[in-house]
Motif scaffolding. Structure first.
Motif, PDB file in Angstrom:
ATOM      1  N   CYS A  60       0.919  -1.220   0.070  1.00 34.93           N
ATOM      2  CA  CYS A  60      -0.074  -0.037   0.032  1.00 34.93           C
ATOM      3  C   CYS A  60       0.887   1.153   0.189  1.00 34.93           C
ATOM      4  O   CYS A  60       0.613   2.220  -0.841  1.00 34.93           O
ATOM      5  CB  CYS A  60      -0.829   0.118   1.231  1.00 34.93           C
ATOM      6  SG  CYS A  60      -2.200  -1.297   1.128  1.00 34.93           S
TER       7      CYS A  60
ATOM      8  N   VAL B 109      -5.205   0.887  -2.860  1.00 32.84           N
ATOM      9  CA  VAL B 109      -5.277  -0.357  -2.158  1.00 32.84           C
ATOM     10  C   VAL B 109      -5.379  -1.549  -3.127  1.00 32.84           C
ATOM     11  O   VAL B 109      -4.900  -2.753  -3.018  1.00 32.84           O
ATOM     12  CB  VAL B 109      -6.302  -0.376  -0.855  1.00 32.84           C
ATOM     13  CG1 VAL B 109      -6.126  -1.775  -0.448  1.00 32.84           C
ATOM     14  CG2 VAL B 109      -5.818   0.389   0.095  1.00 32.84           C
TER      15      VAL B 109
ATOM     16  N   ALA C  64      -2.306  -2.466  -5.001  1.00 30.91           N
ATOM     17  CA  ALA C  64      -1.401  -2.813  -4.074  1.00 30.91           C
ATOM     18  C   ALA C  64      -1.507  -4.535  -3.837  1.00 30.91           C
ATOM     19  O   ALA C  64      -0.764  -5.240  -3.674  1.00 30.91           O
ATOM     20  CB  ALA C  64      -1.524  -2.402  -2.805  1.00 30.91           C
TER      21      ALA C  64
END
Ligand SMILES: Cc1ncc(COP(=O)(O)O)c(CN[C@H](C(=O)O)[C@H](C)O)c1O
Length: 336
Positions: free
Chosen positions: A296, A331, A334
């Motif tokens: 992240c 996110v 990620a």
């Protein structure tokens, strides 16, 4: 970086900076800083206590409370996942010579009255006895849970039945008040001291406040000095603190953004997030939390590992709606 690591990262706005610059100041060790005195009176009023004391950090507020309430060798009943027990460097032992008697709150961090009664130790020829019960609201480790005042009252009453003082770590008490739509003073009814943070979701650069009876605050002031927390022209900090205190009316915005963030995270493969109660979102992952945090960060989103398979994200006043959407995109990239 969309910094969702914590609400401790909040930065003062221009109004706070101007207030700090223009603050009327004096030597607060002599009680002569008019702005600190105003903040302490204001917080005491908001919390419904007789008096209050400005401290540099929430940790110092908690540790001053422990030292003020207890005698060396006594036990403190603490919730096992509480900040005072878990994240203050063993301060209750180091500063106060207090033994901890941790109890396991429920999944939301609520300590039941019977747990207090079971953990209580009567002082006798062999044992120093229980000197404190410490509670936490909202409960950070349990995901920013907003604990009902009735539950605080019940646990506190069980302690007070035995003459044991009660401290409430209310670092995010105003978040609990906003979430439950209950005035903050409703949570302090049965406790002997309460610590609230101005430097978290309220946005002040520095400062927390420890509140309680006049007699308690008078003793706590000496302990603060003992710990090196006596400050001089601290009006520089109290002025932004006064403005921050008025931000408690906007905390519901952070909670709404946390709900949006959690709903979005829950849609991302490999992550699950329950609906948050306040500004703290805890995502569960089968992967390593540390790896998710690192990924992240590479995608420009700050968060923290909250255990091996839990990741915490905090919304706060420097995070707007667009930041939430951008954070969700980050996110998603990620964990892809
Ligand atoms: C419930 C509670 N009580 C006390 C404190 C201590 O406040 P400070 O010493 O950081 O001002 C914190 C800070 N919490 C911080 C965070 O959540 O990022 C870290 C874990 O210390 C807290 O969450």
């Amino acid at each position: 970086m969309i910094d969702l690591r914590s609400d401790t990262v909040t930065r003062p706005d221009d109004a706070m900076r101007t207030a700090a610059r223009d603050a009327e100041v004096g030597d607060d060790v002599y009680g002569e800083d008019p702005t600190v005195n105003e903040l302490e009176a204001r917080v005491a009023d908001v919390l419904g206590t007789e008096d209050a004391l400005l401290v540099p950090s929430g940790t110092m507020g908690n540790q001053v409370a422990v030292r003020t309430h207890t005698e060396r060798g006594e036990e403190a009943i603490l919730e096992r996942e509480s900040h005072v027990y878990k994240w203050e460097l063993g301060g209750v032992a180091q500063h106060s010579g207090v033994q901890t008697r941790p109890v396991d709150g429920d999944e939301r961090g609520v300590v039941a009255p019977e747990q207090v009664r079971d953990a209580y130790v009567e002082a006798d020829g062999h044992r120093a006895g229980t000197g404190l019960l410490a509670l936490e609201n909202t409960h950070n480790s349990k995901g920013g849970t907003a604990i009902a005042p009735e539950a605080i009252d019940a646990a506190a009453a069980a302690a007070r039945e035995r003459g044991v003082p009660v401290h409430l770590d209310g670092a995010r008490l105003f978040n609990a008040a906003a979430a439950l739509e209950v005035p903050a003073e409703r949570f302090t009814r049965e406790v002997d001291s309460v610590m609230v943070c101005l430097s978290k979701g309220l946005g002040a650069p520095v400062g927390s406040v420890l509140a309680g009876s006049e007699a308690f605050v008078e003793r706590a002031r000496r302990v603060r000095k003992l710990m090196g927390g006596g400050m001089r022209q601290a009006g520089i900090l109290a002025a932004p603190g006064l403005l921050a205190l008025e931000n408690r009316d906007r905390l519901a915005e952070d909670h709404e953004r946390a709900r949006r963030l959690a709903a979005g995270i829950d849609q991302i493969g490999g992550l699950a997030a329950d609906e948050p109660e306040t500004n703290i979102v805890v995502a569960r992952t089968d992967a390593s939390a540390d790896e998710v945090v690192a990924a992240c960060e590479r995608e420009g989103v700050g968060c923290v590992a909250f255990g091996e398979h839990r990741v915490r994200f905090c919304t706060h006043w420097n995070v707007d709606d667009e930041d939430v959407e951008r954070a969700l995109d980050g996110v998603e990239r990620a964990v892809d």
